[in-house]
Design a protein around this motif. Sequence first.
Motif, mmCIF file in Angstrom:
data_model
loop_
_atom_site.group_PDB
_atom_site.id
_atom_site.type_symbol
_atom_site.label_atom_id
_atom_site.label_comp_id
_atom_site.label_asym_id
_atom_site.label_seq_id
_atom_site.Cartn_x
_atom_site.Cartn_y
_atom_site.Cartn_z
ATOM 1 N N GLU A 64 -5.936 -1.962 -7.077
ATOM 2 C CA GLU A 64 -6.700 -0.908 -6.405
ATOM 3 C C GLU A 64 -6.763 -1.130 -4.887
ATOM 4 N N MET A 65 -6.749 -2.380 -4.480
ATOM 5 C CA MET A 65 -6.857 -2.692 -3.050
ATOM 6 C C MET A 65 -5.547 -2.488 -2.295
ATOM 7 N N GLN A 66 -4.435 -2.487 -3.022
ATOM 8 C CA GLN A 66 -3.126 -2.437 -2.359
ATOM 9 C C GLN A 66 -2.982 -1.243 -1.413
ATOM 10 N N PRO A 67 -3.251 -0.016 -1.859
ATOM 11 C CA PRO A 67 -3.111 1.113 -0.924
ATOM 12 C C PRO A 67 -4.096 1.060 0.238
ATOM 13 N N LEU A 68 -5.281 0.470 0.015
ATOM 14 C CA LEU A 68 -6.232 0.326 1.123
ATOM 15 C C LEU A 68 -5.659 -0.592 2.192
ATOM 16 N N ALA A 69 -5.036 -1.682 1.759
ATOM 17 C CA ALA A 69 -4.433 -2.619 2.716
ATOM 18 C C ALA A 69 -3.314 -1.937 3.498
ATOM 19 N N GLN A 70 -2.509 -1.147 2.786
ATOM 20 C CA GLN A 70 -1.399 -0.468 3.459
ATOM 21 C C GLN A 70 -1.914 0.547 4.475
ATOM 22 N N GLN A 71 -2.968 1.284 4.121
ATOM 23 C CA GLN A 71 -3.525 2.256 5.052
ATOM 24 C C GLN A 71 -4.175 1.571 6.252
ATOM 25 N N LEU A 72 -4.814 0.442 6.012
ATOM 26 C CA LEU A 72 -5.384 -0.318 7.123
ATOM 27 C C LEU A 72 -4.300 -0.767 8.086
ATOM 28 N N ASP A 73 -3.215 -1.283 7.543
ATOM 29 C CA ASP A 73 -2.111 -1.718 8.394
ATOM 30 C C ASP A 73 -1.512 -0.537 9.162
#
Length: 514
Positions: free
Chosen positions: A392-401
């Motif tokens: 679940e966190m993976q897309p959040l990390a990508q959007q943050l980057d």
Amino acid sequence: MTDLQKKMGQLTPEQLKGMRRGLEKESLRALPDGKLALTPHPAQLGSPLTHPHITTDFSESQLELVTQVHASAEQALGELERVHREVYQVLAENGDEMLWVASMPCGLPTDETIPLGRYGNSNVGRAKSVYRMGLGHRYGRRMQTISGIHYNWSMPGVDSDGYFGLIRNFRRHAFLLLYLFGASPAVCKTFVEGRDHMLQPLGEKTMYLPHATSLRMGRLGYQSDAQSSLHVSYNSLEGYAASLNNALTQPYAPYEAIGITNPGGDYNQLDTALLQIENEFYGTIRPKRVIRQGERPLHALRERGVEYVEVRLMDLNPFLDVGIDLDTMRFLDVFLLHALLSDSPPDSLEEIEALGRNQQLVAARGREPGLRLERNGAEVVLTEWAQQLLDEMQPLAQQLDAQLGGTGHAQALAAAQASLEDPARLPSARVLAQTLATADQTFVAFVRERSAQVRARMLAQPPSAEERAVFAGLAADSVKQQQAIEAADTMPFEEYRRFYVSPERLGSPVPRSA
């Protein structure tokens, strides 16, 4: 696209760039032989009462290093490193002390000889020392020497309800942080002498649990049978404040038996309530608000709402020179965003109790293959739940980057994924492996060796002349500030103590709409 991703997409670039974080890191001062240094706080470091970056925690021998609030993890970590270099330089100028790089303490003397923090003769300084005396009477001084690193985090546009939703989810998923970053599976035998415990011997001088992640966050750490009766709810600022208010004002029979003063008139504690002050409440995460001079923290929360959260369950990683690194901080940013944006139903007494059991299980047995935790009244395998959260966190990390630039958050998640797939990479597993690799297979020998290596590296990269001048100025200013506070005092200490702990200073109950 999931609801979580939609909510992430609704955050503005300004909000994401407006995330702020700061660090508070505790470390014992230790001697080369791995025993606690019993010397006073070094005078060159200024006044621990008023210095903005260098103070003490429970003990005079326990430094607390504090950064400012920063717009990036790099800036916060950079400042923490600069403060460390100054401290190591001063310690080297005074002798051969070093900072103990692990959360669980070095070789400790008898409980009553562990020195309490001293803050001068002002009322506020004396109150700090009396509070610590009370902690020693209530929980023992050894427990208070356990050190950790706190991560303070905020984001613009989040109100008190939003932060309490974050806190509820953080507590539900805190097992993941204990599993990934717990680094205290063993302890020196002196720490548990005379105490009931479930630890196993590892040689003659070390005690451990084979699958432990964080003894610091387990039954031997910052736990309290008295506080276990609190069952603080995080459903609203109003409910949280009411719980703390009760704990701060209701007398508690065992602490009444200790008394405010001893027969000789010396102070035993600040108050006889379940909590002397707000900071005595042991939570894995706290809602916080910067206080004004002389203000009680609960009053600040009630009057002005939550400003940031303080993450309190992170162990010092002894493999990192300042106890934390950028990967860990970036993972925490993603983890906290996930907790903020995910649906967060109200907690209940049943869930609060289940979360407490989960914490104890992961602290003591987190790396045990197939370990099951409680979730919504059912059991789930820890590693399966952990994998769901990382997915679940993976897309959040990508959007943050994408918003902030770089690939750091995705890399932090990749490192967590690698540790989930190979538990031998976890800090807790590495601590045990390295402890067994020392000549006498002791926890103290491993941490002593690591602490000496860090000291040598820090001294090989001393602060610049300009940095030293800045710290010298801060130290001198802090001493002047302490002197001014002492000179301004007119109230007798007992009158000050009664005034400080009076219920009226805790603020009015929060309106339901707050």
